[in-house]
Design an enzyme around this catalytic site. Structure first.
Site, short mmCIF file in Angstrom:
data_model
loop_
_atom_site.label_atom_id
_atom_site.label_comp_id
_atom_site.label_asym_id
_atom_site.label_seq_id
_atom_site.Cartn_x
_atom_site.Cartn_y
_atom_site.Cartn_z
CG ASP A 73 -0.26 -0.12 2.52
OD1 ASP A 73 0.45 -1.12 2.72
OD2 ASP A 73 -0.39 0.79 3.36
CG ASN A 74 3.26 2.62 2.55
OD1 ASN A 74 2.18 3.21 2.52
ND2 ASN A 74 3.81 2.20 3.67
CG ASP B 46 2.27 6.74 2.00
OD1 ASP B 46 1.91 7.84 1.55
OD2 ASP B 46 1.47 5.85 2.33
P1 AMP Z 1 1.10 3.70 6.73
O1 AMP Z 1 1.74 2.70 7.61
O2 AMP Z 1 1.34 5.14 7.13
O3 AMP Z 1 1.38 3.50 5.29
O4 AMP Z 1 -0.48 3.53 6.91
C1 AMP Z 1 -1.14 2.32 6.71
C2 AMP Z 1 -2.62 2.56 6.75
O5 AMP Z 1 -2.99 3.14 8.00
C3 AMP Z 1 -3.16 3.49 5.69
O6 AMP Z 1 -4.44 3.05 5.34
C4 AMP Z 1 -3.24 4.81 6.41
O7 AMP Z 1 -4.18 5.69 5.85
C5 AMP Z 1 -3.65 4.37 7.79
N1 AMP Z 1 -3.23 5.31 8.84
C6 AMP Z 1 -1.99 5.57 9.29
N2 AMP Z 1 -2.00 6.49 10.25
C7 AMP Z 1 -3.28 6.84 10.43
C8 AMP Z 1 -3.97 7.75 11.30
N3 AMP Z 1 -3.32 8.49 12.19
N4 AMP Z 1 -5.30 7.82 11.19
C9 AMP Z 1 -5.99 7.08 10.32
N5 AMP Z 1 -5.42 6.21 9.48
C10 AMP Z 1 -4.08 6.08 9.53
MG MG Z 2 0.90 4.46 3.70
#
Ligand code: AMP
Ligand code: MG
Length: 520
Positions: free
Chosen positions: A262-263, A272
């Protein structure tokens, strides 16, 4: 947006990805933050977008880029995607804290083409799961600066237009304050967008997504190209772009930290920015993400992980491609493509014509650095300067001594240096991949020209963790000058910056205690 509040920018707005409809994106509003203020605006990007110099002072712009006020002609949305996290299927994820404001169409003659505008940290969305939809100041500042640092290095990336802060409180391990980054890219589509529709057997949606990418985003395939060929052509393009991106990350010592599917950008952009790090001391096993206990995303794993992720993408496209051998053949082209791109980058760093012999020399240089974890950026820059200033004798070329001290003055180093100088002398075919000079290419002058070209691929400055940390501390105290200093420095990373030696020097000892995890 009210007419009275129209910022009057020379851009027109439309729904970008949002126009695919509700299966792909949910119309959504940001949750406003109190007392927004600009921390920084990126004038270089604004100029690239064709914006006037006072764009950010236009009526309503702070509300647009801080609180997601809708732009005329576009509906803000949060998009849905799924993905594999740390090698495990995680199911539905989606824009949990990102809001897609719309797509800008540039003024006539602008080179950038249509761009999606996205806010990160604008509040909860239907995809927030347990999260608060917010981003804290420290992580937003890191993303803002690092995306511009990557752009300065010539590495494909999403870019950031503004960093807006609010005194609104956000809880992580402790109470922090909120910030919003506005990001700009031709598309924020991820491998996970494709995986989402495949995992739900929504083949018609998958086809619609592939058609959108093919027609709008990079292939410009004629509408008559059959679905199977489109999907395979897209996979091929993503493999090519990802292979090239990985070689570019490895060449500058960039560790992404969370290479979940997803990144991973479908356009091959760096996407990201979380617990990323430009390595200080060179350590191929370096893990920059403190939540990555197994080292899945360690520096040297990145190309392999990219291939693993591409397999997930290939699998997800199978319902459309419906041809396993053709898919596997495209996926298997990753390794030779990566190897070729890596050889080309590594040899450019050495100032040599790409060859297996020069590649081995480059890899031996990295082994020398790894022995004492010599600083990656400084070592390559010193090597470039040593070659540029080569006087014809080792004794008189001071930079080679400095380098020897960094890597350990022993027989292995001497041996490497002898081999390197021999290769440089014998490599009469060399041509700079970057045109740095019009010097003649014989004798000592040939070294000078090579050194100049090496200085165009081996930066003097990268966005090290401790530089970010200092900027974060200052910003928390209300002083944003460090952000501006870094923004300017990192946009010209191949210059010397002689008055800024604290930014170009190896990291201080305290940098090792900086711990960055997924929590941001
Ligand atoms: P990441 O690890 O930042 O790539 O995020 C993985 C997933 O978690 C993605 O769907 C992000 O949108 C969601 N996500 C990360 N941080 C938050 C947050 N503070 N609030 C809501 N969703 C989050
Ligand atoms: Mg992400």
């Amino acid at each position: 947006m009210d007419a009275a509040d129209n910022p009057g920018l020379p851009l027109t707005w439309r729904d970008g990805y949002a126009r695919l409809g509700p299966r792909f994106a949910t119309p959504w509003q940001a949750t406003p933050l109190p007392d927004l203020r600009w921390l920084s605006v990126n004038h270089r990007l604004a100029q690239d977008l064709g914006l006037p110099s006072d764009w950010w002072q236009r009526p309503g712009m702070l509300e647009v880029l801080g609180n997601g006020r809708p732009l005329p002609g576009a509906t803000p949305v949060a998009t849905v995607y799924s993905g594999h996290q740390f090698g495990v299927w995680a199911g539905q994820l989606g824009d949990g804290r990102a809001l897609l404001l719309g797509e800008s169409c540039p003024p006539a003659g602008n080179a950038m083409g249509p761009q999606e505008w996205q806010l990160k940290g604008a509040g909860r969305t239907p995809y927030s799961r347990m999260g608060d939809g917010r981003a804290v100041l420290r992580s937003s500042l890191r993303e803002y600066l690092c995306s511009e640092a990557m752009h300065g290095l010539g590495i494909p990336t999403t870019r950031a237009l503004s960093l807006v802060a609010s005194p609104g409180v956000v809880y992580r391990e402790e109470a922090e304050t909120a910030a919003v980054v506005s990001r700009i890219a031709p598309s924020f589509l991820r491998f996970g967008h494709v995986e989402h529709f495949a995992s739900r057997d929504m083949t018609d949606a998958l086809q619609q997504l592939v058609d959108y990418i093919a027609e709008q985003k990079f292939l410009q395939l004629p509408a008559t190209t059959p679905g199977r060929e489109r999907a395979l052509a897209i996979l091929d393009a993503v493999v090519a772009r990802t292979a090239s991106l990985m070689a570019q990350w490895q060449a500058v010592g960039f560790c992404h930290g969370v290479m979940n599917t997803d990144n991973m950008s479908l356009l091959g952009l760096t996407l990201d920015y979380g617990p990323f790090q430009f390595m200080d001391g060179y350590d191929p096993g370096h893990i920059c993400n403190h939540s990555d206990h197994q080292g899945r995303y360690a520096f040297q794993q990145q190309p392999q992980v990219a291939l693993w992720n591409l397999y997930c993408l290939g699998q997800a496209l199978m319902p459309l491609i419906d041809d396993v051998p053709a898919t596997v053949a495209v996926l298997d082209s990753f390794t030779p493509r990566y190897e070729a791109a890596w050889q080309q980058r590594l040899c450019a760093k050495l100032g040599c014509t790409p060859s297996a012999q020069a590649q081995a020399l480059g890899e031996d240089f990295l082994r020398l650095l790894a022995r004492q974890q010599a600083d990656h950026t400084v070592a390559w820059r010193n090597l470039s300067n040593a070659v540029r200033d080569w006087s014809g004798s080792l004794e008189d070329t001071h930079e080679f001594h400095t380098l020897g001290e960094m890597v350990g003055q022993d027989a292995t180093w001497q041996d490497w240096l002898d081999r390197y100088l021999l290769v440089l002398i014998q490599d009469t075919d060399w041509k700079p991949s970057v045109q740095a000079t019009n010097q003649t290419t014989s004798g000592v002058l040939a070294f000078h020209a090579r050194g100049q070209a090496m200085r165009q691929v081996n930066p003097s400055v990268v966005f090290r963790n401790h530089l970010g940390e200092i900027a974060i501390r200052r910003a928390r105290e209300g002083d944003t000058t460090e952000i501006e200093t870094l923004l300017s420095l990192l946009s010209s990373p191949f210059d010397d910056h002689p008055d800024m030696t604290s930014y170009t020097a190896p990291a201080p000892a305290w940098a090792q205690s900086i711990a960055i995890s997924c929590s941001s």
